[in-house]
Design a protein around this motif. Sequence first.
Motif, mmCIF file in Angstrom:
data_model
loop_
_atom_site.group_PDB
_atom_site.id
_atom_site.type_symbol
_atom_site.label_atom_id
_atom_site.label_comp_id
_atom_site.label_asym_id
_atom_site.label_seq_id
_atom_site.Cartn_x
_atom_site.Cartn_y
_atom_site.Cartn_z
ATOM 1 N N GLY A 222 21.426 -26.605 14.345
ATOM 2 C CA GLY A 222 22.214 -25.390 14.212
ATOM 3 C C GLY A 222 23.277 -25.186 13.176
ATOM 4 N N ARG A 223 23.277 -25.711 12.109
ATOM 5 C CA ARG A 223 24.200 -25.772 10.980
ATOM 6 C C ARG A 223 23.737 -24.596 10.125
ATOM 7 N NH1 ARG A 223 24.145 -32.153 10.030
ATOM 8 N NH2 ARG A 223 25.517 -32.835 11.677
ATOM 9 N N ASP A 224 24.915 -23.978 9.507
ATOM 10 C CA ASP A 224 24.811 -23.218 8.531
ATOM 11 C C ASP A 224 24.289 -23.700 7.202
ATOM 12 O OD1 ASP A 224 25.713 -21.372 10.165
ATOM 13 O OD2 ASP A 224 27.704 -21.133 9.053
ATOM 14 N N ILE A 225 23.353 -22.927 6.508
ATOM 15 C CA ILE A 225 22.540 -23.543 5.194
ATOM 16 C C ILE A 225 22.520 -22.736 4.191
ATOM 17 C CG2 ILE A 225 20.443 -24.356 4.309
ATOM 18 C CD1 ILE A 225 20.980 -25.903 6.609
ATOM 19 N N LEU A 226 23.127 -23.383 3.096
ATOM 20 C CA LEU A 226 23.117 -22.809 1.626
ATOM 21 C C LEU A 226 21.972 -23.419 0.873
ATOM 22 C CD1 LEU A 226 26.578 -21.979 0.153
ATOM 23 C CD2 LEU A 226 24.586 -20.685 -0.387
ATOM 24 N N GLY A 227 20.790 -22.860 0.788
ATOM 25 C CA GLY A 227 19.726 -23.598 0.157
ATOM 26 C C GLY A 227 19.092 -22.841 -0.854
ATOM 27 N N ALA B 188 33.177 -16.336 2.242
ATOM 28 C CA ALA B 188 34.345 -15.910 3.177
ATOM 29 C C ALA B 188 33.594 -14.583 3.750
ATOM 30 C CB ALA B 188 35.563 -15.789 2.234
ATOM 31 N N ARG B 189 32.971 -13.711 2.794
ATOM 32 C CA ARG B 189 32.460 -12.565 3.691
ATOM 33 C C ARG B 189 31.433 -12.851 4.687
ATOM 34 N NH1 ARG B 189 29.489 -10.174 -1.112
ATOM 35 N NH2 ARG B 189 29.007 -8.301 -0.140
ATOM 36 N N LEU B 190 30.692 -13.921 4.620
ATOM 37 C CA LEU B 190 29.771 -14.164 5.469
ATOM 38 C C LEU B 190 30.210 -15.165 6.727
ATOM 39 C CD1 LEU B 190 26.682 -14.743 3.106
ATOM 40 C CD2 LEU B 190 27.095 -12.853 4.651
ATOM 41 N N SER B 191 31.533 -15.541 6.590
ATOM 42 C CA SER B 191 32.035 -16.584 7.529
ATOM 43 C C SER B 191 31.271 -17.573 8.009
ATOM 44 C CB SER B 191 32.339 -15.725 9.002
ATOM 45 O OG SER B 191 32.350 -14.572 8.777
ATOM 46 N N LEU B 192 30.735 -18.344 6.837
ATOM 47 C CA LEU B 192 30.115 -19.536 6.987
ATOM 48 C C LEU B 192 30.963 -20.722 7.568
ATOM 49 C CD1 LEU B 192 27.633 -19.787 3.931
ATOM 50 C CD2 LEU B 192 27.233 -18.624 5.933
ATOM 51 N N LYS B 193 30.359 -21.341 8.475
ATOM 52 C CA LYS B 193 30.905 -22.676 8.925
ATOM 53 C C LYS B 193 30.557 -23.855 8.378
ATOM 54 C CE LYS B 193 29.594 -21.408 12.941
ATOM 55 N NZ LYS B 193 28.751 -20.180 12.696
ATOM 56 N N ASP B 194 31.408 -24.498 7.696
ATOM 57 C CA ASP B 194 30.991 -25.968 7.082
ATOM 58 C C ASP B 194 29.478 -25.980 6.545
ATOM 59 O OD1 ASP B 194 33.713 -26.740 7.688
ATOM 60 O OD2 ASP B 194 32.658 -27.301 9.513
ATOM 61 N N PRO B 195 29.015 -25.048 5.762
ATOM 62 C CA PRO B 195 27.694 -25.035 5.320
ATOM 63 C C PRO B 195 27.088 -26.205 4.756
ATOM 64 C CG PRO B 195 28.824 -23.543 3.909
ATOM 65 C CD PRO B 195 30.013 -24.045 4.679
#
Length: 755
Positions: A105-110, A264-271
Amino acid sequence: MRKPKSKSRELRKQRRFAEQEEISLLNEWIEFQKPDSGSNPLSLPPLPSNAPVGRLSDGTFSRYAGSTKFSELPISKKTMDGLKKSDYVSMTEIQRASLPHALCGRDILGAAKTGSGKTLAFVIPVLEKLHRERWGHEDGVGCVIISPTRELAGQLFDVLKAVGRYHNLSAGLLIGGRKDVDTEKERVNELNILVCTPGRLLQHMDETLSFDCSQLQVLVLDEADRILDVGFKKTLNAIISQLPKHRQTLLFSATQTKSVQDLARLSLKDPEYVGVHEKSTTSTPDRLQQTAMIVPLEQKLDMLWSFIKAHLNSKILVFLSSCKQVKFVFEAFKKLRPGIPLKCLHGKMKQGKRMVIYSQFCEKRSVLFSTDVASRGLDFNKAVDWVVQVDCPEDVASYIHRVGRTARYASVGRSVLFLTPSEMKMLEKLQEAKVPVQFIKANNKRLQPVSGLLSALLVKDSDLQDLAKKAFVTYLRSIHIQKDKEVFDVMKLPIDEFSASMGLPMTPKLRFLNQKIKGKKMSGMQLDNADKDIANLATGAFREDLGGPRGKLDIGDHEEADVEKGFLLSKDAEHEGEAKASELGPILPATRVLKKKKLKINIHRPVGTRVVFDEEGNTLPPLARVADAKNVDNSSLLDQGKREEYYVKMREELKQADKEDKAQDRQRRREKRIKGKMKWKKQTMDKEEDGDDEDDSGSEGERMGDRKRKRSKIYFDSDSDDGKTIEDRDKLVKTDSISLSEQEALALKLLSSMH
Ligand SMILES: Nc1ncnc2c1ncn2[C@@H]1O[C@H](COP(=O)(O)OP(=O)(O)OP(=O)(O)O)[C@@H](O)[C@H]1O
């Protein structure tokens, strides 16, 4: 009849129960072996090949971070079966690195190289999330996948359908260019997964009354850097503002952004930053053989033609910078019949046709001329053999995505980049970005000139000539509006030669360049000698060993030495060229620009030199007319008081006349402007009615240019009959007022001499 019904009900019940059990197990497994936040699963050793998977005999679970096969992951049987059916067994690096984090369930920046399998890295977590939440039709939209282009969205949709074929989830493809918006509107809320382009999604958000994303679980941005850049900024902001903040967000791209603002625009949580190739020595696939060569602008078409003729058994993707160019090269080459099927793809084509072309190119050997619409994400089924970049990409990221259409997954591929002598800086930029491009020299002997054939074609075919003109203008405009001025400088291009190389009988006008060349001396638009030297170093056709079915670039040791020498020489020559250019002043294109004749006003001209003639042709002394005026009583002018009164009256009259003149002049200009505007409006409307499909890259620029020109006409009064500027006229008025006082003195002198 009743028995089977109750049996099937029973079966469904059992299935639901088994599914519930599986979901509980998966949840426990995921939670138990959750990888540490920020850890890299690739650094863990793979599981032994025969190790048990899932719940172990001691009640614990097997480790899934570090696994190499899909079967070792905590994913449902339905997804697993879908993967098997599509022959996906082992994971790629980006899948191994991101799936363990994404599944919990984590946010990912891949970020991973092109063709490395990023699609599955988000499709699997999407399916799994909705499956574990027991999402159904009645739950509405649970996931939105956004892609920058329609083709890519279509391709993602296909992968989703294939891997998710055993799930009970519904999915829909919402992309622009499709006429069935109304049907979409009716059904959009029944869909669980939406694969869409930003524009179409926003259209539904704005227009579809019942559209509801309030329960969204996962948001995916494929080619995230592209979607986050300025082009999509407004649309994306509007979309994001309508999505719930509590969701999982997955961002993937081959060239990733880490800009805090974007996140910030995407409100990522600890990606989790998953950059699997960050430490790699190259930013492009290792199986990709990349080359670049200098091709003077006027030889690009010859070079492309020669290349195609030398690779008749290949699948070649050719990138050009504008729709008009794609259309022209496609139409012209088609008429010249090179001996291989030709196709074209650009953003102005109807969606249906675009899809057909895309799938046809997936099937057969052929040449596809395309704009950057095909540069990102597309995975052409059967490997593309060559990516040819005829026009230089706008930046390194764009280069990486273009060449990434070949050498995908485990296949090999080759690419070649044509650079004009003035674009050599791009090579440095590519090398700085860890793109291993080899500079090669072409073989002049194999060059097959095509300009003559094009000239003959264009003489016979006025439509093609028209297209050539538009292609010519849009190409130069695209260079003109490029941001990176270190690489792109339209003033350094051999414009006349380029026009001739396209077969055009005359160089079309380039109005957008007027500003640049204003005030500078026109000179024949030629390559600086030094630039020409550079060009000559590497001009010519490809050194090919055509023995094999595809032909190979012959860049053996000997050649490389040549190439290296050529490259170094060319750099020196380039610097030499710079020195010469600065001595000579900038090189200017030989377009026909009418220079406005400026009226010079000499405010210091001697007073009283104006000559006035009487009716018989005899010269009269200055201001004699004033002195002779019928209503003037000369004797009275000798009286000081009356004289003053007379001059005041004269001044008033002159002022009044001046006022009227100005008002008349203003009125005349206003009428002219209105006329001009009406004409422009009429032309635009006619154009729209004609359905003239304009170019992405250039037409807007040209229209803006036209508007600017029109606007500038308001301030720079080139409309006025005498061709004077407002400033000039002010000066004239001033001049007149200076001479008036002096004229008064003269008049006095004259009158007193007459007495
Ligand atoms: N685990 C796998 N096993 C076998 N083939 C795979 C696997 N993952 C992906 N592929 C194949 O690799 C190719 C490239 O995958 P994909 O399109 O997802 O790459 P990508 O990284 O998204 O590329 P791009 O950056 O260009 O969008 C596809 O043909 C896909 O079917």
